[in-house]
Design a protein around this motif. Structure first.
Motif, mmCIF file in Angstrom:
data_model
loop_
_atom_site.group_PDB
_atom_site.id
_atom_site.type_symbol
_atom_site.label_atom_id
_atom_site.label_comp_id
_atom_site.label_asym_id
_atom_site.label_seq_id
_atom_site.Cartn_x
_atom_site.Cartn_y
_atom_site.Cartn_z
ATOM 1 N N ARG A 165 1.036 -1.091 -0.365
ATOM 2 C CA ARG A 165 0.098 0.175 -0.007
ATOM 3 C C ARG A 165 0.560 1.108 -0.363
ATOM 4 O O ARG A 165 0.629 2.361 0.136
ATOM 5 C CB ARG A 165 -0.870 -0.409 1.127
ATOM 6 C CG ARG A 165 -2.211 -0.853 1.471
ATOM 7 C CD ARG A 165 -3.226 -0.915 1.901
ATOM 8 N NE ARG A 165 -2.690 -0.944 3.461
ATOM 9 C CZ ARG A 165 -2.758 -1.715 3.854
ATOM 10 N NH1 ARG A 165 -2.989 -2.903 4.419
ATOM 11 N NH2 ARG A 165 -2.508 -1.743 5.484
ATOM 12 N N ALA A 166 1.870 0.982 0.142
ATOM 13 C CA ALA A 166 2.710 2.253 0.680
ATOM 14 C C ALA A 166 3.006 2.492 -0.196
ATOM 15 O O ALA A 166 3.955 4.281 -0.349
ATOM 16 C CB ALA A 166 4.177 2.192 1.935
ATOM 17 N N GLY A 167 3.584 2.440 -1.459
ATOM 18 C CA GLY A 167 3.589 2.227 -3.133
ATOM 19 C C GLY A 167 2.532 3.689 -3.708
ATOM 20 O O GLY A 167 2.951 3.459 -4.579
ATOM 21 N N GLY A 168 1.890 2.957 -3.558
ATOM 22 C CA GLY A 168 0.076 3.672 -4.092
ATOM 23 C C GLY A 168 -0.206 3.432 -5.564
ATOM 24 O O GLY A 168 0.554 1.951 -6.327
ATOM 25 N N THR A 169 -0.965 4.010 -6.011
ATOM 26 C CA THR A 169 -1.385 2.974 -7.240
ATOM 27 C C THR A 169 0.409 2.838 -8.639
ATOM 28 O O THR A 169 -0.641 2.083 -9.462
ATOM 29 C CB THR A 169 -1.682 4.224 -7.622
ATOM 30 O OG1 THR A 169 -1.771 5.477 -7.947
ATOM 31 C CG2 THR A 169 -3.451 3.975 -7.305
ATOM 32 N N ALA A 170 0.878 4.027 -8.163
ATOM 33 C CA ALA A 170 2.681 3.986 -9.390
ATOM 34 C C ALA A 170 3.300 2.686 -8.799
ATOM 35 O O ALA A 170 3.731 2.502 -9.975
ATOM 36 C CB ALA A 170 2.932 4.852 -8.750
ATOM 37 N N GLU A 171 3.139 2.117 -7.648
ATOM 38 C CA GLU A 171 4.326 1.132 -7.447
ATOM 39 C C GLU A 171 3.294 0.349 -6.195
ATOM 40 O O GLU A 171 3.069 -0.153 -5.646
ATOM 41 C CB GLU A 171 4.901 1.453 -6.012
ATOM 42 C CG GLU A 171 5.979 2.711 -7.529
ATOM 43 C CD GLU A 171 7.400 3.473 -6.399
ATOM 44 O OE1 GLU A 171 8.879 2.801 -6.157
ATOM 45 O OE2 GLU A 171 6.750 4.053 -5.203
ATOM 46 N N PRO A 172 2.315 -0.894 -7.076
ATOM 47 C CA PRO A 172 1.691 -1.400 -6.161
ATOM 48 C C PRO A 172 1.934 -2.689 -5.692
ATOM 49 O O PRO A 172 1.240 -3.215 -5.344
ATOM 50 C CB PRO A 172 0.273 -1.538 -7.484
ATOM 51 C CG PRO A 172 1.491 -1.893 -8.414
ATOM 52 C CD PRO A 172 2.190 -0.726 -8.949
ATOM 53 N N GLU A 173 3.398 -2.894 -5.478
ATOM 54 C CA GLU A 173 3.952 -3.918 -5.650
ATOM 55 C C GLU A 173 4.647 -3.401 -4.440
ATOM 56 O O GLU A 173 5.725 -4.081 -3.903
ATOM 57 C CB GLU A 173 4.997 -4.872 -6.699
ATOM 58 C CG GLU A 173 4.275 -5.238 -7.317
ATOM 59 C CD GLU A 173 5.023 -6.120 -8.511
ATOM 60 O OE1 GLU A 173 6.191 -6.267 -8.155
ATOM 61 O OE2 GLU A 173 4.368 -7.283 -9.626
ATOM 62 N N GLY A 174 4.728 -2.133 -3.890
ATOM 63 C CA GLY A 174 5.948 -1.333 -3.024
ATOM 64 C C GLY A 174 6.782 -0.260 -3.430
ATOM 65 O O GLY A 174 7.237 -0.803 -4.711
ATOM 66 N N PRO A 175 7.429 0.164 -2.617
ATOM 67 C CA PRO A 175 8.247 1.618 -3.370
ATOM 68 C C PRO A 175 9.569 0.929 -3.663
ATOM 69 O O PRO A 175 10.451 1.752 -3.652
ATOM 70 C CB PRO A 175 8.162 2.175 -1.635
ATOM 71 C CG PRO A 175 7.856 1.134 -0.512
ATOM 72 C CD PRO A 175 6.288 0.406 -1.192
ATOM 73 N N GLY A 176 10.368 -0.405 -2.646
ATOM 74 C CA GLY A 176 11.447 -0.956 -3.038
ATOM 75 C C GLY A 176 11.946 -0.922 -2.138
ATOM 76 O O GLY A 176 11.647 -0.101 -0.983
ATOM 77 N N ALA A 287 12.557 0.425 -7.684
ATOM 78 C CA ALA A 287 12.958 1.478 -8.480
ATOM 79 C C ALA A 287 13.861 1.444 -8.852
ATOM 80 O O ALA A 287 13.346 1.936 -10.329
ATOM 81 C CB ALA A 287 11.997 1.817 -7.343
ATOM 82 N N ILE A 288 14.828 0.548 -8.547
ATOM 83 C CA ILE A 288 16.416 1.650 -8.914
ATOM 84 C C ILE A 288 16.239 0.737 -10.326
ATOM 85 O O ILE A 288 16.923 -0.130 -11.617
ATOM 86 C CB ILE A 288 17.333 0.814 -8.052
ATOM 87 C CG1 ILE A 288 17.122 2.254 -7.165
ATOM 88 C CG2 ILE A 288 18.594 0.967 -8.354
ATOM 89 C CD1 ILE A 288 18.500 2.524 -6.034
ATOM 90 N N ALA A 289 15.721 -0.553 -9.866
ATOM 91 C CA ALA A 289 16.038 -2.134 -10.612
ATOM 92 C C ALA A 289 14.988 -1.540 -12.147
ATOM 93 O O ALA A 289 15.351 -1.889 -13.160
ATOM 94 C CB ALA A 289 15.401 -3.206 -9.943
#
Length: 299
Positions: A165-176, A287-289
């Motif tokens: 959830r912390a990744g929001g809609t832009a990162e649905p799998e999480g922020p990294g 995110a970096i990957a």
């Protein structure tokens, strides 16, 4: 007269720790501290290990002891799905069991100090109990049973969902991982060097502690080079940002851009110079990957 500042804690083992009302966030330190650092980590992530052992982690623990900061942890366990195994889930379960014994801080530190290779899936029950033996007073029949039975399986699942959830809609799998949110402001992946450099992280925490309102009005954004995969990230112009804070973030941006250029030149990992060599490509920096893939840089 300003209120007298409470004395520092005697050491990391005396830091207060608790599970928040949301059922997933673990909070460590003085809840009234000016600086709140929310960390998203997977215990199996090698970059989390670098942060915790040689990057900003040791400096954060000092700030916790001095009551200058509070730390919050959301524990992810996605690496098993990416590289195989169940070590991340087992480690998160063990960390929750350690919290129940009032030993989260000490066990958390030991887990990263003795982190196995990411590709090995080394966080077995036996290994986790061996590491727990390094924490005075942690091993007990109750703790051992909690580790072996995955007593806190529901917490592991809920914590992973909170990470996503912390990744929001832009990162649905999480922020990294690791990701840090300081006083509700997320350090973007382009400025990840701040987390991996203890000096930069210390400077940033100190400036936020001294002038939290200025940090609140700081705008962070990335500046992408036209070609070649190199990026530079720095604070957007803002007259209220103190020079020292801007310098710390600018240094991180330059470090990240230089790492990107070196990676493009040799076809290697963009963070190889900062991270210890691993037998396989770390899968934790989502995110970096993803950005490496977009830029066409070999991973």
């Amino acid at each position: 007269m300003p209120p007298e500042r409470p004395p520092a804690f005697s050491g990391a083992k005396d830091l207060p720790e608790k599970l928040d009302s949301d059922g997933t966030t673990i909070t460590v330190g003085d809840p009234d501290a000016k600086v709140k650092v929310h960390l998203y980590e997977d215990p199996r992530c090698p970059y989390c290990e670098q942060f915790e052992t040689s990057g900003g982690g040791p400096q954060l623990r000092k700030a916790l002891v001095d009551r200058r900061a509070t730390a919050q942890y959301t524990l992810a366990s996605f690496l098993g799905d990416r590289v195989g195994g169940s070590g991340s889930k087992k480690a998160v379960n063990a960390l929750r069991a350690a919290l129940e014994e009032g030993k989260f801080v000490e066990f958390h530190e030991m887990l990263y100090l003795y982190q196995p290779e990411e590709s090995i899936d080394g966080y077995t029950d036996a290994y986790l109990l061996k590491v727990a033996g390094e924490v005075e007073g942690l091993r007990s029949p109750a703790f051992d049973a909690a580790v072996k039975s995955m007593k806190y399986r529901a917490f592991v699942t809920a914590s992973q969902k909170a990470y996503e959830r912390a990744g929001g809609t832009a990162e649905p799998e999480g922020p990294g991982t690791p990701t840090a949110v300081i006083n509700d402001k997320r350090i973007p992946a382009e400025l990840g060097e701040v987390l991996l450099d203890g000096t930069l992280f210390t400077q940033l925490l100190q400036q936020i502690h001294t002038n939290p309102l200025e940090w609140e009005h700081t705008t962070l954004r990335a500046h992408r080079a036209s070609r070649g995969g190199a990026e530079e990230a720095r604070p957007a112009p803002d007259g209220r940002v103190r020079r020292a804070t801007a310098m710390a973030l600018e240094s991180a941006g330059r470090g990240a851009a230089a790492a990107h250029r070196r990676a493009a030149q040799r076809g290697g990992l963009p963070w190889q110079d900062a991270a210890r060599t691993r037998s396989s490509r770390p899968a934790c920096q989502g995110a970096i990957a993803e950005r490496r893939l977009e830029d066409g840089v070999s991973r």
